[in-house]
Design a protein around this motif. Structure first.
Motif, PDB file in Angstrom:
ATOM      1  N   PRO A 249      -4.683   6.265  -7.780  1.00 44.88           N
ATOM      2  CA  PRO A 249      -4.449   5.869  -6.351  1.00 44.88           C
ATOM      3  C   PRO A 249      -5.766   5.829  -5.495  1.00 44.88           C
ATOM      4  O   PRO A 249      -5.935   4.917  -4.739  1.00 44.88           O
ATOM      5  CB  PRO A 249      -3.459   6.538  -5.753  1.00 44.88           C
ATOM      6  N   ASP A 250      -6.763   6.741  -5.784  1.00 40.83           N
ATOM      7  CA  ASP A 250      -8.040   6.881  -5.167  1.00 40.83           C
ATOM      8  C   ASP A 250      -9.072   6.005  -5.600  1.00 40.83           C
ATOM      9  O   ASP A 250      -9.960   5.473  -4.886  1.00 40.83           O
ATOM     10  CB  ASP A 250      -8.369   8.367  -4.886  1.00 40.83           C
TER      11      ASP A 250
ATOM     12  N   ASP B 138       0.725   1.402 -10.414  1.00 44.00           N
ATOM     13  CA  ASP B 138       0.997   2.747  -9.952  1.00 44.00           C
ATOM     14  C   ASP B 138       0.977   3.842 -10.950  1.00 44.00           C
ATOM     15  O   ASP B 138       0.472   4.656 -10.822  1.00 44.00           O
ATOM     16  CB  ASP B 138       1.944   2.888  -8.976  1.00 44.00           C
TER      17      ASP B 138
ATOM     18  N   LYS C 130       1.632  11.214  -0.215  1.00 46.82           N
ATOM     19  CA  LYS C 130       0.888  10.918   1.052  1.00 46.82           C
ATOM     20  C   LYS C 130       0.972  12.000   2.159  1.00 46.82           C
ATOM     21  O   LYS C 130       2.027  11.888   3.083  1.00 46.82           O
ATOM     22  CB  LYS C 130       0.784   9.746   1.709  1.00 46.82           C
TER      23      LYS C 130
ATOM     24  N   ASN D 135      -4.017  12.308  -0.323  1.00 47.02           N
ATOM     25  CA  ASN D 135      -3.124  12.217  -1.543  1.00 47.02           C
ATOM     26  C   ASN D 135      -3.128  13.499  -1.817  1.00 47.02           C
ATOM     27  O   ASN D 135      -4.490  14.102  -2.399  1.00 47.02           O
ATOM     28  CB  ASN D 135      -3.834  11.326  -2.260  1.00 47.02           C
TER      29      ASN D 135
ATOM     30  N   LYS E  74       0.881  -1.189   0.037  1.00 49.41           N
ATOM     31  CA  LYS E  74      -0.173  -0.071   0.184  1.00 49.41           C
ATOM     32  C   LYS E  74       0.834   1.189   0.153  1.00 49.41           C
ATOM     33  O   LYS E  74       0.379   2.368  -0.431  1.00 49.41           O
ATOM     34  CB  LYS E  74      -0.949  -0.004   1.145  1.00 49.41           C
TER      35      LYS E  74
END
Length: 322
Positions: free
Chosen positions: A81-82, A76, A290, A319, A12
């Motif tokens: 990412p969301d 990635d 992050k 993010n 993660k």
């Protein structure tokens, strides 16, 4: 569980320590690697399946740790990412170097006439609009009308800014006029990014605790993330738009370049590309992907909600986008 690979690997998070600049730089050298845009749909899908299965505790037989990390970075580079959605190719950070070296090289080459300035600034800001929307923070989508309004506002504001700076440059020495595209891009980023991410400024972006539990949405966090992205984008433009003009100004006085003026654009594009290969990942690494913020810095109503629902939480994470 199937397979021999341990399930204790935390995919993660990036492979390298994100609390240090060097760790973030290593991470973004992989994420922005231009070779990632050449990956086939099958390769991307295989990487997605590998990553999502591992998160569920399912390990493909024979999978090694290095293969898992390679799959994660391919994943990635292509998936948001969301939202988990596959991103449009030109909007991915791995497309930054080939796209920007072409556009920026042409902006630096064809800067002398107003039509050329308007066209290349429009192309650049259209590309930036795609990148800014593709790499937005959060999981809430803009409506078609909102997206169209944001695009028109962002590109118009950027082109007008470029033309204004070009008119001012007429009073400056020739070498200084070469830097007009850079100042235009820097100013345009301050316009384009907030416009394309205006929904975040209105409704906020998701914030979580250290375990990833969603605590709410924050406009304050959105502002912080957008400012960081603007700084990073301007930083990316500095080497690519400041170094080549100085070199080209010297080269154009050489007999070789006077004899073969057709080489002007290819040489300029090549110089820009060389700068961007390093500037893109290094400037993405200026701030953690992050990001974090103290709960006490958030909006009062969100602070109160977090104190009630998660009293031990003092720091939130979000993010920031790219």
């Amino acid at each position: 569980m199937s397979g021999d690979l341990s399930l204790d690997i935390n995919i993660k998070e990036p492979r390298w320590d994100q609390s240090t600049f060097m760790g973030r730089a290593q991470h973004f050298f992989f994420v922005t690697d231009p070779r990632n845009i050449l990956k086939s749909s099958k390769t991307l899908e295989d990487a997605r399946v590998t990553v999502e299965n591992y998160r569920l505790g399912v390990v493909k037989p024979g999978l090694t740790e290095d293969e898992l990390w390679r799959a994660k970075y391919v994943y990635d580079s292509a998936f948001h990412p969301d939202t988990g959605e596959k991103m449009v190719v030109v909007g991915r950070m791995s497309a930054q170097v080939p796209m920007n070296m072409t556009i920026t090289g042409c902006m630096l080459t064809f800067y002398r006439t107003t039509p050329a300035v308007v066209f290349w600034q429009w192309v650049n800001q259209s590309f930036n609009a795609v990148v800014n929307y593709t790499n937005r923070s959060g999981d809430a989508a803009l409506t078609t009308n909102q997206l169209a309004a944001a695009y028109v506002s962002a590109t118009t504001g950027a082109v007008v800014t470029a033309l204004g700076l070009k008119s001012l440059a007429k009073r400056l020495p020739a070498v200084m006029s070469r830097f007009v595209p850079f100042f235009a891009v820097a100013a345009a980023n301050c316009i384009n990014i907030p416009f394309m991410r205006q929904r975040e400024l209105k409704y906020g972006i998701p914030v979580t605790d250290e375990n990833g539990n969603r605590l709410g949405e924050s406009v304050t966090a959105a502002k912080s993330g957008i400012i960081q992205v603007v700084v990073s984008r301007i930083g990316m433009a500095v080497p690519a738009m400041a170094i080549p003009p100085v070199i080209m100004n010297a080269l154009e006085k050489k007999a070789f370049m006077k004899r073969f003026p057709v080489l002007n654009a290819p040489v300029q594009v090549g110089l820009v590309g060389l700068c961007l290969v390093f500037a893109t990942p290094l400037c993405c690494a200026l701030f953690p992907q992050k990001s974090s913020m103290a709960v006490s810095s958030l909006e009062p109503d969100l602070q109160e909600r977090i104190r009630q629902n998660s009293p031990h939480t003092t720091t939130i994470f979000f993010n920031k986008g790219l």
